[in-house]
Structures are given as C-alpha cells and as structure tokens.
Design a protein around this motif. Structure first.
Motif, short mmCIF file in Angstrom:
data_model
loop_
_atom_site.label_atom_id
_atom_site.label_comp_id
_atom_site.label_asym_id
_atom_site.label_seq_id
_atom_site.Cartn_x
_atom_site.Cartn_y
_atom_site.Cartn_z
N UNK A 109 45.37 26.11 22.92
CA UNK A 109 45.81 26.98 24.01
C UNK A 109 46.71 28.11 23.51
N UNK A 110 47.46 27.84 22.43
CA UNK A 110 48.38 28.85 21.93
C UNK A 110 47.69 30.10 21.44
N UNK A 111 46.41 29.98 21.14
CA UNK A 111 45.68 31.13 20.61
C UNK A 111 45.07 32.01 21.70
N UNK A 112 45.24 31.63 22.96
CA UNK A 112 44.60 32.40 24.02
C UNK A 112 45.36 33.69 24.33
N UNK A 113 44.62 34.73 24.72
CA UNK A 113 45.30 35.96 25.15
C UNK A 113 46.05 35.73 26.45
N UNK A 114 46.96 36.66 26.76
CA UNK A 114 47.75 36.60 27.99
C UNK A 114 47.11 37.50 29.03
N UNK A 115 46.78 36.94 30.19
CA UNK A 115 46.19 37.73 31.27
C UNK A 115 47.20 37.84 32.40
N UNK A 116 47.63 39.07 32.68
CA UNK A 116 48.55 39.34 33.78
C UNK A 116 47.77 40.04 34.90
N UNK A 117 48.00 39.60 36.13
CA UNK A 117 47.33 40.21 37.27
C UNK A 117 48.38 40.55 38.32
N UNK A 118 48.48 41.82 38.66
CA UNK A 118 49.56 42.28 39.53
C UNK A 118 49.02 42.78 40.87
N UNK A 152 54.05 49.49 41.49
CA UNK A 152 55.28 48.70 41.72
C UNK A 152 55.40 47.48 40.83
N UNK A 153 54.27 46.95 40.36
CA UNK A 153 54.30 45.70 39.60
C UNK A 153 53.78 45.85 38.17
N UNK A 154 52.58 46.38 38.01
CA UNK A 154 51.99 46.49 36.68
C UNK A 154 52.80 47.45 35.81
N UNK A 204 40.89 43.96 39.75
CA UNK A 204 40.14 43.79 38.49
C UNK A 204 39.94 42.33 38.12
N UNK A 205 40.83 41.46 38.59
CA UNK A 205 40.74 40.04 38.19
C UNK A 205 40.18 39.15 39.30
N UNK A 206 39.72 39.76 40.37
CA UNK A 206 39.16 38.98 41.48
C UNK A 206 37.99 38.13 40.98
N UNK A 207 38.06 36.83 41.23
CA UNK A 207 36.98 35.93 40.82
C UNK A 207 37.06 35.46 39.38
N UNK A 219 46.22 32.90 34.69
CA UNK A 219 47.05 34.11 34.66
C UNK A 219 48.48 33.74 34.30
N UNK A 220 49.16 34.70 33.74
CA UNK A 220 50.61 34.56 33.53
C UNK A 220 51.32 35.32 34.66
#
Length: 264
Positions: A1-10, A15-17, A251-254, A259-260
C-alpha cells in the motif's frame, strides 16, 4: 500500500483544490531549499498553468507559506516546436497565465525555454534542451538522470502526459533525458518531451486533473490493467507514493480508488 499514489478529490477547485496544491508545491519548495537552496520544477501546459497561478499568487499566511521565486528554476516537461509567441507554445501559455501575473514586488523565476533556432528539427531541439539540463543538473557522465524537485503535469483524455502518448515507442526510451516526437497524435506534430525515466526520477510529481471530462480516463488509469500501461498509469506504477493527484469531484466521480482527505 505504501507504494500507491495519493489521490485527492476536492469539492471545489478554487476554494479547496487550489490551497491544497499551494501547500503541496510550497512543501516541495521548502524541502528543496534545505537540500540545495534552489527549487527545480518542470511544468506542463494545458489547464495546469491557470490553476498553478491561482495557487502560487495567493496571499501568504505565514513563514512556511512564502513563495520565493528568486530561487526557482522552471523547465518545460514538454514543448511544441513553434515560436515562443505562437498560440501552441507552452511557454506562451505559462507566461500569460502565470509569469506575467507575478506582482512586481516578487522576484521572477529563472525560466528555461526552448531555443527557437531549432524549430524545424525536433531532434536538434531535444538535444539542445537536454544540454541545458546537463549544464544545470551536472555533467552527463556523473548523473544518470536529472532529479527535478517537483514535476507538475496534466492528464490528457487518452491518458497521455508530457508529450508521451499511449503505445508510442518513446515510452520505451531508457537513456535519453529529452526526446523528440515528429508524429504527435495531437497537433502540432513536432514536439520535445522529458522521457519517462526523467519523470519517474522526480522527488515529487503532481498531477492536476479537473472536470467531468476526466472521469472516464481516471477510472481507467486507477482501476484497470490497460490503464496502468497508459503514460499516466506508468507514472503511478513507477513512482508510487511520490505521485499526488489533485482532482475535483467531477473528475473522480465513480473512481473507487481510495482518496486522501487533504494536504493541509
């Protein structure tokens, strides 16, 4: 799991991203200053420069939240073989969306543009740009790959990033730092691009992908075997936790990938 990329969804881009992207970039800047008192960053074109400008030109909130452009060295992750004033030039886009908007009381970063002498010959242009990298990052024989402190990239609807396109032979290049392409599936056909190994060598890699037009390709990249072989997927696979994706909910719908919460 430590090798996975970080996915942020705002929920909201402005205001957030944008503030989270600012924190991510300034953390990378401050870490780089501790290492070598300079911040070497490669940027792409597309919608990225506008979002980046909003992040970087926002008011500072404290000592750790200061942009110091006087120690920035900005390179292009890819560029088109067109004059720097041409509509298709990534430099023109970055200049108009970001550099020209830097207030006069802030320093300007040092920007490494292509040499317009080589517009007719993409291979020569790639070689000349690689020489510029060699001069900055060390002698070619002592460093196998340049190590950018940060690469800020986009994701095309086909999963391409930089000017590295799906199933293109350039993806197999292992030695060159800068590559030429004369048959880009997207016009203009002649371009130069950082090679995949150079992207993977970066200390940190940030993708910015927003809008509902990105949800199909993000689902493919993060959830399918085929998607992991697309250029963006290869960056995820090869750089793992060094990679952070800054997306909005459209963009991350579905997308089922975990997510982080936020960088802040």
């Amino acid at each position: 799991m430590g090798r996975q990329p970080n996915l942020y969804s705002f929920a909201d881009v402005d205001n957030d991203l944008v503030p989270n992207l600012r924190k991510f970039v300034l953390d990378a800047q401050n870490e780089a200053f501790k290492r070598h008192d300079v911040f070497r960053v490669a940027v792409s074109g597309g919608s990225l420069p506008k979002t980046l400008a909003k992040a970087l030109l926002a008011p500072s909130s404290g000592e750790d939240d200061k942009v110091d452009f006087s120690k920035w060295e900005v390179f292009y992750a890819d560029e088109r073989c067109v004059p720097l004033t041409h509509e298709d030039s990534n430099h023109k886009l970055v200049q108009e969306e970001w550099l020209n908007k830097i207030p006069s009381d802030m320093a300007q970063p040092k920007v490494f543009t292509i040499d317009e002498k080589h517009l007719e010959d993409a291979q020569e242009m790639a070689e000349e740009y690689e020489k510029r990298l060699v001069a900055v990052f060390a002698a070619r024989d002592s460093v196998r790959l340049p190590q950018f402190d940060l690469l800020l990239l986009g994701c095309g609807p086909d999963g391409h990033t930089c000017s590295l396109f799906p199933e293109h032979p350039l993806l197999r290049e292992t030695d060159a730092w800068v590559l030429s392409i004369a048959d880009s599936p997207k016009p203009p056909a002649k371009r130069i691009t950082l090679s995949l190994p150079v992207v993977l060598a970066g200390t940190k890699i940030g993708f910015v992908a927003t809008g509902g037009g990105k949800k199909e390709i993000l689902k493919k990249i993060f959830e399918t075997e085929d998607g992991s072989k697309l250029p963006c997927g290869l960056v995820n696979e090869g750089a793992g936790e060094k990679v952070s994706w800054f997306c909005d909910q459209a963009a991350t719908e579905g997308v089922a990938f975990p997510r982080r919460g936020s960088v802040i």
